[in-house]
Design a protein around this motif. Structure first.
Motif, PDB file in Angstrom:
ATOM      1  N   TYR A  59       0.837  -1.204   0.000  1.00  8.66           N
ATOM      2  CA  TYR A  59       0.000   0.000   0.000  1.00  8.66           C
ATOM      3  C   TYR A  59       0.872   1.255   0.000  1.00  8.66           C
ATOM      4  CZ  TYR A  59      -3.995  -3.018   0.756  1.00  8.66           C
ATOM      5  OH  TYR A  59      -4.966  -3.975   0.609  1.00  8.66           O
ATOM      6  N   ARG A  60       1.972   1.201   0.746  1.00  4.12           N
ATOM      7  CA  ARG A  60       2.902   2.338   0.758  1.00  4.12           C
ATOM      8  C   ARG A  60       3.474   2.540  -0.652  1.00  4.12           C
ATOM      9  NH1 ARG A  60       5.836   5.606   4.018  1.00  4.12           N
ATOM     10  NH2 ARG A  60       5.251   4.670   5.986  1.00  4.12           N
TER      11      ARG A  60
ATOM     12  N   ASN B 280      -1.238  12.414  -4.787  1.00  2.00           N
ATOM     13  CA  ASN B 280      -0.817  13.753  -5.187  1.00  2.00           C
ATOM     14  C   ASN B 280       0.472  14.106  -4.456  1.00  2.00           C
ATOM     15  OD1 ASN B 280      -3.088  14.172  -6.811  1.00  2.00           O
ATOM     16  ND2 ASN B 280      -4.277  14.951  -5.080  1.00  2.00           N
ATOM     17  N   SER B 281       1.259  14.967  -5.047  1.00  4.16           N
ATOM     18  CA  SER B 281       2.556  15.321  -4.457  1.00  4.16           C
ATOM     19  C   SER B 281       2.402  16.018  -3.103  1.00  4.16           C
ATOM     20  CB  SER B 281       3.354  16.208  -5.420  1.00  4.16           C
ATOM     21  OG  SER B 281       2.643  17.398  -5.695  1.00  4.16           O
ATOM     22  N   ASP B 282       1.270  16.689  -2.876  1.00  7.77           N
ATOM     23  CA  ASP B 282       1.086  17.398  -1.607  1.00  7.77           C
ATOM     24  C   ASP B 282       0.438  16.531  -0.517  1.00  7.77           C
ATOM     25  OD1 ASP B 282      -1.381  17.309  -2.874  1.00  7.77           O
ATOM     26  OD2 ASP B 282      -1.968  19.324  -2.251  1.00  7.77           O
ATOM     27  N   THR B 283       0.187  15.256  -0.803  1.00  7.48           N
ATOM     28  CA  THR B 283      -0.399  14.360   0.200  1.00  7.48           C
ATOM     29  C   THR B 283       0.686  13.874   1.149  1.00  7.48           C
ATOM     30  OG1 THR B 283      -2.102  13.605  -1.337  1.00  7.48           O
ATOM     31  CG2 THR B 283      -1.649  12.191   0.557  1.00  7.48           C
ATOM     32  N   ASP B 284       0.475  14.097   2.438  1.00  3.64           N
ATOM     33  CA  ASP B 284       1.409  13.620   3.453  1.00  3.64           C
ATOM     34  C   ASP B 284       1.316  12.093   3.514  1.00  3.64           C
ATOM     35  OD1 ASP B 284       1.825  12.679   6.414  1.00  3.64           O
ATOM     36  OD2 ASP B 284       2.938  14.559   6.207  1.00  3.64           O
ATOM     37  N   ARG B 285       2.387  11.437   3.182  1.00  2.00           N
ATOM     38  CA  ARG B 285       2.409   9.965   3.081  1.00  2.00           C
ATOM     39  C   ARG B 285       2.130   9.287   4.420  1.00  2.00           C
ATOM     40  NH1 ARG B 285       2.460  12.164  -1.773  1.00  2.00           N
ATOM     41  NH2 ARG B 285       3.572  10.976  -3.348  1.00  2.00           N
ATOM     42  N   ASP B 286       2.750   9.772   5.481  1.00  2.00           N
ATOM     43  CA  ASP B 286       2.532   9.158   6.799  1.00  2.00           C
ATOM     44  C   ASP B 286       1.084   9.326   7.247  1.00  2.00           C
ATOM     45  OD1 ASP B 286       5.146   8.242   7.017  1.00  2.00           O
ATOM     46  OD2 ASP B 286       5.831  10.075   8.013  1.00  2.00           O
ATOM     47  N   SER B 287       0.507  10.490   7.000  1.00  2.00           N
ATOM     48  CA  SER B 287      -0.896  10.715   7.360  1.00  2.00           C
ATOM     49  C   SER B 287      -1.820   9.818   6.546  1.00  2.00           C
ATOM     50  CB  SER B 287      -1.280  12.180   7.144  1.00  2.00           C
ATOM     51  OG  SER B 287      -0.582  13.015   8.033  1.00  2.00           O
ATOM     52  N   ALA B 288      -1.502   9.656   5.264  1.00  2.00           N
ATOM     53  CA  ALA B 288      -2.326   8.786   4.415  1.00  2.00           C
ATOM     54  C   ALA B 288      -2.293   7.348   4.921  1.00  2.00           C
ATOM     55  CB  ALA B 288      -1.853   8.859   2.959  1.00  2.00           C
ATOM     56  N   LEU B 289      -1.127   6.871   5.327  1.00  2.00           N
ATOM     57  CA  LEU B 289      -1.036   5.511   5.857  1.00  2.00           C
ATOM     58  C   LEU B 289      -1.747   5.382   7.201  1.00  2.00           C
ATOM     59  CD1 LEU B 289       2.575   4.471   4.820  1.00  2.00           C
ATOM     60  CD2 LEU B 289       0.411   3.586   3.936  1.00  2.00           C
ATOM     61  N   THR B 290      -1.678   6.417   8.017  1.00  2.00           N
ATOM     62  CA  THR B 290      -2.424   6.400   9.283  1.00  2.00           C
ATOM     63  C   THR B 290      -3.922   6.342   8.997  1.00  2.00           C
ATOM     64  OG1 THR B 290      -0.676   7.629  10.425  1.00  2.00           O
ATOM     65  CG2 THR B 290      -2.872   7.651  11.433  1.00  2.00           C
ATOM     66  N   GLY B 291      -4.375   7.129   8.032  1.00  2.00           N
ATOM     67  CA  GLY B 291      -5.787   7.087   7.638  1.00  2.00           C
ATOM     68  C   GLY B 291      -6.187   5.716   7.119  1.00  2.00           C
ATOM     69  N   LEU B 292      -5.303   5.083   6.353  1.00  2.00           N
ATOM     70  CA  LEU B 292      -5.569   3.731   5.851  1.00  2.00           C
ATOM     71  C   LEU B 292      -5.705   2.754   7.015  1.00  2.00           C
ATOM     72  CD1 LEU B 292      -5.802   1.728   3.462  1.00  2.00           C
ATOM     73  CD2 LEU B 292      -3.300   1.501   3.576  1.00  2.00           C
TER      74      LEU B 292
ATOM     75  N   LEU C 205      -8.934  -0.534  10.681  1.00  2.00           N
ATOM     76  CA  LEU C 205      -9.404  -0.730  12.052  1.00  2.00           C
ATOM     77  C   LEU C 205     -10.925  -0.644  12.102  1.00  2.00           C
ATOM     78  CD1 LEU C 205      -8.865  -1.070  15.091  1.00  2.00           C
ATOM     79  CD2 LEU C 205      -8.633   1.429  15.224  1.00  2.00           C
ATOM     80  N   GLY C 206     -11.496   0.348  11.406  1.00  2.00           N
ATOM     81  CA  GLY C 206     -12.954   0.488  11.383  1.00  2.00           C
ATOM     82  C   GLY C 206     -13.627  -0.760  10.834  1.00  2.00           C
ATOM     83  N   ASP C 207     -13.086  -1.296   9.734  1.00  2.00           N
ATOM     84  CA  ASP C 207     -13.647  -2.525   9.158  1.00  2.00           C
ATOM     85  C   ASP C 207     -13.544  -3.685  10.140  1.00  2.00           C
ATOM     86  OD1 ASP C 207     -14.200  -1.206   6.776  1.00  2.00           O
ATOM     87  OD2 ASP C 207     -12.449  -1.998   5.717  1.00  2.00           O
ATOM     88  N   SER C 208     -12.392  -3.810  10.787  1.00  3.97           N
ATOM     89  CA  SER C 208     -12.188  -4.910  11.733  1.00  3.97           C
ATOM     90  C   SER C 208     -13.089  -4.779  12.956  1.00  3.97           C
ATOM     91  CB  SER C 208     -10.716  -4.981  12.160  1.00  3.97           C
ATOM     92  OG  SER C 208      -9.911  -5.287  11.047  1.00  3.97           O
ATOM     93  N   VAL C 209     -13.265  -3.558  13.435  1.00  6.13           N
ATOM     94  CA  VAL C 209     -14.152  -3.323  14.586  1.00  6.13           C
ATOM     95  C   VAL C 209     -15.572  -3.767  14.238  1.00  6.13           C
ATOM     96  CG1 VAL C 209     -15.286  -1.482  15.912  1.00  6.13           C
ATOM     97  CG2 VAL C 209     -12.789  -1.511  15.696  1.00  6.13           C
ATOM     98  N   LEU C 210     -16.043  -3.396  13.057  1.00 10.74           N
ATOM     99  CA  LEU C 210     -17.392  -3.811  12.642  1.00 10.74           C
ATOM    100  C   LEU C 210     -17.480  -5.330  12.514  1.00 10.74           C
ATOM    101  CD1 LEU C 210     -18.280  -1.053  10.036  1.00 10.74           C
ATOM    102  CD2 LEU C 210     -19.133  -1.288  12.383  1.00 10.74           C
TER     103      LEU C 210
END
Length: 186
Positions: free
Chosen positions: A25-26, A34-46, A51-56
């Motif tokens: 995924y990384r 996009n070049s302005d997307t923070d990669r670490d934040s995007a992976l945290t969001g992923l 986690l949301g799917d697993s919780v459900l």
């Protein structure tokens, strides 16, 4: 508490998709974001999405003994918490939960078919439908809530008290921001 997902139908091990972890995924993120997307934040969001799917999944597994899913239980709880205070309509449920009205109609049809809710015309406007819990629905909610709360508590079993307090603060902050973006909330 070990929870197993539903069996993967009749697939053999060779037919099941292997667990990939975050590396592929990384790599995909590096090639497609996009070049302005923070990669670490995007992976945290992923990870939050996963986690949301697993919780459900965990909640659905624990509620399966009651023949109900988290999404249907969510609607029953919402109706239960609001039925004596205000008009509960399919539209108000959809707005509160941030889902399509057609999805709410489908869920309400399922609940109605099992006599868990009562649909009745609103006395001041015959075009609107008021939703309330039936006695069977109220009974189910009372029976399910202990398992529901126990499952909710088990979701943070891996965290100690200090970690849970910090995690709770972060979740409240993130949830507040997301609700603000969506214009809706619980």
């Amino acid at each position: 508490m070990n929870v197993n997902r539903k069996p993967a139908k009749e697939y053999t091990t060779e037919q099941q998709l292997p667990k990939l972890g975050t590396r592929p995924y990384r790599d995909l993120l590096e090639r497609t974001a996009n070049s302005d997307t923070d990669r670490d934040s995007a992976l945290t969001g992923l990870l939050m999405l996963w986690l949301g799917d697993s919780v459900l999944d965990v909640m659905d597994i624990h509620l399966s003994d009651y023949d109900i899913t988290e999404s249907k239980m969510d609607i029953l709880l919402l109706i239960s918490l609001h039925q004596d205070k205000e008009l509960v309509t399919p539209s108000s449920i959809a707005d509160r939960l941030g889902i399509r009205r057609s999805s709410v109609t489908s869920l309400l049809n399922w609940l109605d078919k099992r006599d868990l809710i009562i649909r009745e015309p609103y006395s001041k406007d015959g075009r609107m439908t008021h939703i309330r819990l039936s006695p069977e629905g109220s009974g189910l909610v009372k029976r399910v809530l202990p398992a529901f709360w126990s499952t909710c508590a088990s979701l943070v079993d891996e965290l100690d008290k200090e970690e849970r307090e910090l995690f709770n603060k972060m979740l409240v902050k993130l949830n507040r921001g997301i609700e603000k973006r969506l214009g809706t909330g619980r």
